[in-house]
Design a protein around this motif. Structure first.
Motif, PDB file in Angstrom:
ATOM      1  N   TYR A 155       0.821  -1.207   0.000  1.00  0.00           N
ATOM      2  CA  TYR A 155       0.000   0.000   0.000  1.00  0.00           C
ATOM      3  C   TYR A 155       0.859   1.262   0.000  1.00  0.00           C
ATOM      4  CZ  TYR A 155      -3.849   3.190   1.054  1.00  0.00           C
ATOM      5  OH  TYR A 155      -4.765   4.211   0.996  1.00  0.00           O
ATOM      6  N   ALA A 156       1.921   1.260   0.811  1.00  0.00           N
ATOM      7  CA  ALA A 156       2.785   2.445   0.870  1.00  0.00           C
ATOM      8  C   ALA A 156       3.577   2.635  -0.418  1.00  0.00           C
ATOM      9  CB  ALA A 156       3.738   2.328   2.066  1.00  0.00           C
ATOM     10  N   LEU A 157       3.794   1.560  -1.169  1.00  0.00           N
ATOM     11  CA  LEU A 157       4.606   1.645  -2.392  1.00  0.00           C
ATOM     12  C   LEU A 157       3.780   2.004  -3.617  1.00  0.00           C
ATOM     13  CD1 LEU A 157       6.873  -1.512  -1.878  1.00  0.00           C
ATOM     14  CD2 LEU A 157       7.453   0.881  -1.422  1.00  0.00           C
ATOM     15  N   VAL A 158       2.627   1.346  -3.782  1.00  0.00           N
ATOM     16  CA  VAL A 158       1.850   1.522  -5.013  1.00  0.00           C
ATOM     17  C   VAL A 158       0.506   2.193  -4.762  1.00  0.00           C
ATOM     18  CG1 VAL A 158       2.983  -0.452  -6.091  1.00  0.00           C
ATOM     19  CG2 VAL A 158       0.842  -0.797  -4.844  1.00  0.00           C
ATOM     20  N   GLY A 159       0.120   2.349  -3.499  1.00  0.00           N
ATOM     21  CA  GLY A 159      -1.139   3.003  -3.189  1.00  0.00           C
ATOM     22  C   GLY A 159      -2.346   2.154  -3.553  1.00  0.00           C
ATOM     23  N   LEU A 160      -3.527   2.737  -3.386  1.00  0.00           N
ATOM     24  CA  LEU A 160      -4.760   2.024  -3.685  1.00  0.00           C
ATOM     25  C   LEU A 160      -4.866   1.622  -5.154  1.00  0.00           C
ATOM     26  CD1 LEU A 160      -7.525   0.962  -2.798  1.00  0.00           C
ATOM     27  CD2 LEU A 160      -8.453   3.260  -3.147  1.00  0.00           C
ATOM     28  N   PRO A 161      -4.522   2.497  -6.122  1.00  0.00           N
ATOM     29  CA  PRO A 161      -4.622   2.073  -7.532  1.00  0.00           C
ATOM     30  C   PRO A 161      -3.749   0.873  -7.852  1.00  0.00           C
ATOM     31  CG  PRO A 161      -4.432   4.462  -7.381  1.00  0.00           C
ATOM     32  CD  PRO A 161      -4.153   3.915  -6.008  1.00  0.00           C
ATOM     33  N   GLY A 162      -2.566   0.800  -7.266  1.00  0.00           N
ATOM     34  CA  GLY A 162      -1.681  -0.329  -7.530  1.00  0.00           C
ATOM     35  C   GLY A 162      -2.256  -1.634  -7.017  1.00  0.00           C
ATOM     36  N   LEU A 163      -2.832  -1.611  -5.815  1.00  0.00           N
ATOM     37  CA  LEU A 163      -3.448  -2.816  -5.269  1.00  0.00           C
ATOM     38  C   LEU A 163      -4.625  -3.271  -6.138  1.00  0.00           C
ATOM     39  CD1 LEU A 163      -3.520  -2.140  -1.407  1.00  0.00           C
ATOM     40  CD2 LEU A 163      -1.818  -3.393  -2.740  1.00  0.00           C
ATOM     41  N   LEU A 164      -5.404  -2.306  -6.610  1.00  0.00           N
ATOM     42  CA  LEU A 164      -6.551  -2.646  -7.445  1.00  0.00           C
ATOM     43  C   LEU A 164      -6.108  -3.214  -8.790  1.00  0.00           C
ATOM     44  CD1 LEU A 164      -8.750   0.490  -6.661  1.00  0.00           C
ATOM     45  CD2 LEU A 164      -8.973  -1.796  -5.700  1.00  0.00           C
ATOM     46  N   ALA A 165      -5.021  -2.691  -9.330  1.00  0.00           N
ATOM     47  CA  ALA A 165      -4.509  -3.223 -10.590  1.00  0.00           C
ATOM     48  C   ALA A 165      -4.050  -4.670 -10.415  1.00  0.00           C
ATOM     49  CB  ALA A 165      -3.356  -2.355 -11.093  1.00  0.00           C
ATOM     50  N   ILE A 166      -3.418  -4.968  -9.288  1.00  0.00           N
ATOM     51  CA  ILE A 166      -2.997  -6.349  -9.015  1.00  0.00           C
ATOM     52  C   ILE A 166      -4.222  -7.256  -8.895  1.00  0.00           C
ATOM     53  CG2 ILE A 166      -1.842  -7.849  -7.337  1.00  0.00           C
ATOM     54  CD1 ILE A 166       0.000  -5.488  -6.683  1.00  0.00           C
ATOM     55  N   ASP A 167      -5.263  -6.751  -8.247  1.00  0.00           N
ATOM     56  CA  ASP A 167      -6.499  -7.529  -8.125  1.00  0.00           C
ATOM     57  C   ASP A 167      -7.070  -7.868  -9.500  1.00  0.00           C
ATOM     58  OD1 ASP A 167      -8.745  -8.802  -7.148  1.00  0.00           O
ATOM     59  OD2 ASP A 167      -9.778  -6.965  -6.550  1.00  0.00           O
ATOM     60  N   LEU A 168      -7.036  -6.922 -10.427  1.00  0.00           N
ATOM     61  CA  LEU A 168      -7.532  -7.185 -11.779  1.00  0.00           C
ATOM     62  C   LEU A 168      -6.713  -8.277 -12.468  1.00  0.00           C
ATOM     63  CD1 LEU A 168      -8.294  -3.540 -12.965  1.00  0.00           C
ATOM     64  CD2 LEU A 168      -9.956  -5.342 -12.486  1.00  0.00           C
ATOM     65  N   LEU A 169      -5.418  -8.295 -12.227  1.00  0.00           N
ATOM     66  CA  LEU A 169      -4.571  -9.342 -12.803  1.00  0.00           C
ATOM     67  C   LEU A 169      -4.916 -10.712 -12.220  1.00  0.00           C
ATOM     68  CD1 LEU A 169      -1.077  -7.563 -12.885  1.00  0.00           C
ATOM     69  CD2 LEU A 169      -2.598  -8.039 -14.820  1.00  0.00           C
ATOM     70  N   THR A 170      -5.181 -10.759 -10.919  1.00  0.00           N
ATOM     71  CA  THR A 170      -5.541 -12.047 -10.301  1.00  0.00           C
ATOM     72  C   THR A 170      -6.905 -12.524 -10.789  1.00  0.00           C
ATOM     73  OG1 THR A 170      -6.533 -11.005  -8.332  1.00  0.00           O
ATOM     74  CG2 THR A 170      -4.174 -11.494  -8.256  1.00  0.00           C
ATOM     75  N   LEU A 171      -7.840 -11.595 -11.017  1.00  0.00           N
ATOM     76  CA  LEU A 171      -9.138 -11.975 -11.581  1.00  0.00           C
ATOM     77  C   LEU A 171      -8.970 -12.524 -12.989  1.00  0.00           C
ATOM     78  CD1 LEU A 171     -11.344  -9.017 -10.294  1.00  0.00           C
ATOM     79  CD2 LEU A 171     -11.700 -11.432  -9.785  1.00  0.00           C
ATOM     80  N   ALA A 172      -8.039 -11.953 -13.749  1.00  0.00           N
ATOM     81  CA  ALA A 172      -7.766 -12.472 -15.089  1.00  0.00           C
ATOM     82  C   ALA A 172      -7.230 -13.895 -15.017  1.00  0.00           C
ATOM     83  CB  ALA A 172      -6.767 -11.559 -15.804  1.00  0.00           C
ATOM     84  N   ALA A 173      -6.418 -14.187 -14.002  1.00  0.00           N
ATOM     85  CA  ALA A 173      -5.901 -15.553 -13.831  1.00  0.00           C
ATOM     86  C   ALA A 173      -7.042 -16.519 -13.533  1.00  0.00           C
ATOM     87  CB  ALA A 173      -4.866 -15.579 -12.704  1.00  0.00           C
TER      88      ALA A 173
END
Length: 424
Positions: A155-173
């Protein structure tokens, strides 16, 4: 179990991403508002819509192609992170947007659980049901552990948008593994047999409840879990204030981490074995252990006692989750599993908001006077709730065990599981 394992792995990765999103959105809401009330409202927005939609979702799962229901659910779940990313990037994100998008995501998740639960017995043999359900519990626990750890670290590194982008990648998996498995999954839910299909939508919505009500053993199991969840959740929701009343936030992190590690470890053991043979006995034995642990946590509030208690409680949940799922899958015909499982989950979930609403008043109005009388010290009102919850749980266990229909449900009701789909 090859096809099951493939879908299970994809869903497990997605659960980690979802937990990261849950963590990130919760942090954003609290830091933006500074209000515990707004944070609690977020929790309500993530749970209440699913609770209300579950009966309808269960009926539709039994009518629709379950493969496509899971695809729809995973795709719809992407609306939450995608919508938040878009609004956050454009600077238009407001609190009501968060509540709306989280609620929409919860509705789609309400369809995913009964669809996946109904597919499991079609993908594995009867003897492997316990193992498969143990793996389902494993990814649920591991998702919470790794999602919180990764969410906190990133969270401190990528913020909320970064976490959400990772979530989208996991949903794609998750979508990718599901699409790859399409050719091995049942094309449509089994056609109703015996009593014929329901004639109206209202009949379909009530079919799950009628099925349970006509089987006293399953009804007794369901009522046990409703009462058990009410008592246990009243205690568990008070663990953070119990820890913080005498210890530090870092100590609370230790208690939470050790607790989820217990669920992960026990789920891993079950996923590598066939699980308990006597399912009802296993469920009630775990409940007895829970009662003892809750009483011990009320008597002694050291960090390690509380951590050990949460390790045992969440580890016990891994056993009961797998045993309960196996029992219902064995006794419920495939054409009714969506509706029946939705009712089962709705009853389990409905106890949680009631427990959350009662925990505070019980601690203040009953626990505090009792703690003063017993001289329980700091946090005594909360500790008194634990001391009351233990005997209450013992009463629930005793009343359940005294019902022959519950004790003998595994032998009185025939197994109806069918041969799984061939996996080449």
């Amino acid at each position: 179990m090859r096809v099951f394992n493939l879908i299970w792995a994809g869903q497990g990765v997605s659960l980690i991403g979802s937990a990261m999103t849950t963590f990130g959105i919760g942090v954003w809401v609290f830091l933006d508002t500074g209000s515990p009330t707004y944070f609690a409202t977020l929790v309500l927005a993530a749970s209440l819509p699913a609770l209300l939609v579950l009966p309808i979702a269960g009926a539709l799962v039994d009518r629709w192609d379950r493969r496509r229901v899971m695809l729809l659910s995973d795709t719809g779940a992407a609306l939450t992170p995608a919508g938040v990313v878009l609004l956050h990037t454009t600077g238009a994100l407001q609190l009501w947007h968060i509540y709306l998008l989280v609620g929409i995501g919860a509705v789609f998740k309400a369809f995913q659980w009964p669809a996946f639960s109904a597919l499991v017995p079609q993908l594995v043999t009867k003897d492997d049901l316990g193992k498969a359900n143990g793996r389902v519990s494993l990814i649920e626990a591991a998702g919470q552990v790794f999602g919180a750890l990764l969410g906190g670290a990133l969270y401190a590194l990528v913020g909320l948008p970064g976490l959400l982008a990772i979530d989208l990648l996991t949903l794609a998996a998750a979508l990718g593994t599901l699409l790859y498995s399409f050719r091995w999954l049942p094309v449509e839910p089994p056609r109703p047999t015996g009593d014929g299909p329901a004639t109206t939508h209202r009949d379909e919505l009530l079919e799950g409840w009628r099925f349970i009500r006509q089987r006293p053993g399953l009804l007794g199991v369901l009522l046990f879990f409703a009462a058990n969840n009410l008592v246990m959740e009243m205690a568990i929701v008070l663990v953070p204030p119990l820890v913080l009343s005498t210890h530090t936030p870092a100590d609370l992190g230790v208690v939470n981490a050790i607790g989820w590690t217990g669920m992960t470890a026990i789920s891993l053991v079950i996923s590598l074995t066939r699980g308990p043979r006597r399912l009802v006995r296993a469920i009630l034995t775990v409940a007895l252990c829970h009662a003892a642990l809750v009483i011990a946590m009320g008597i002694e509030q050291s960090v390690w006692m509380l951590a050990a208690g949460m390790f045992g409680i969440l580890g016990g949940y891994a056993v009961t989750n797998a045993a309960s799922a196996t029992l219902w899958q064995r006794k419920t015909p495939q054409d009714k599993q969506g509706r029946v499982f939705a009712i089962r989950r709705m009853v389990a979930w409905s106890a949680e908001p009631l427990a959350y609403g009662l925990a505070g008043p019980v601690a203040q109005l009953i626990g505090t006077p009792l703690a003063q009388r017993l001289d329980l010290g700091s946090g005594g009102g909360i500790a008194a709730v634990f001391l009351l919850a233990g005997p209450a749980l013992l009463l629930v266990i005793t009343l359940t065990w005294l019902r022959p229909a519950v004790r003998q449900v595994e032998t009185d009701l025939p197994d109806v599981i069918t041969t799984p789909v061939p996996q080449h």
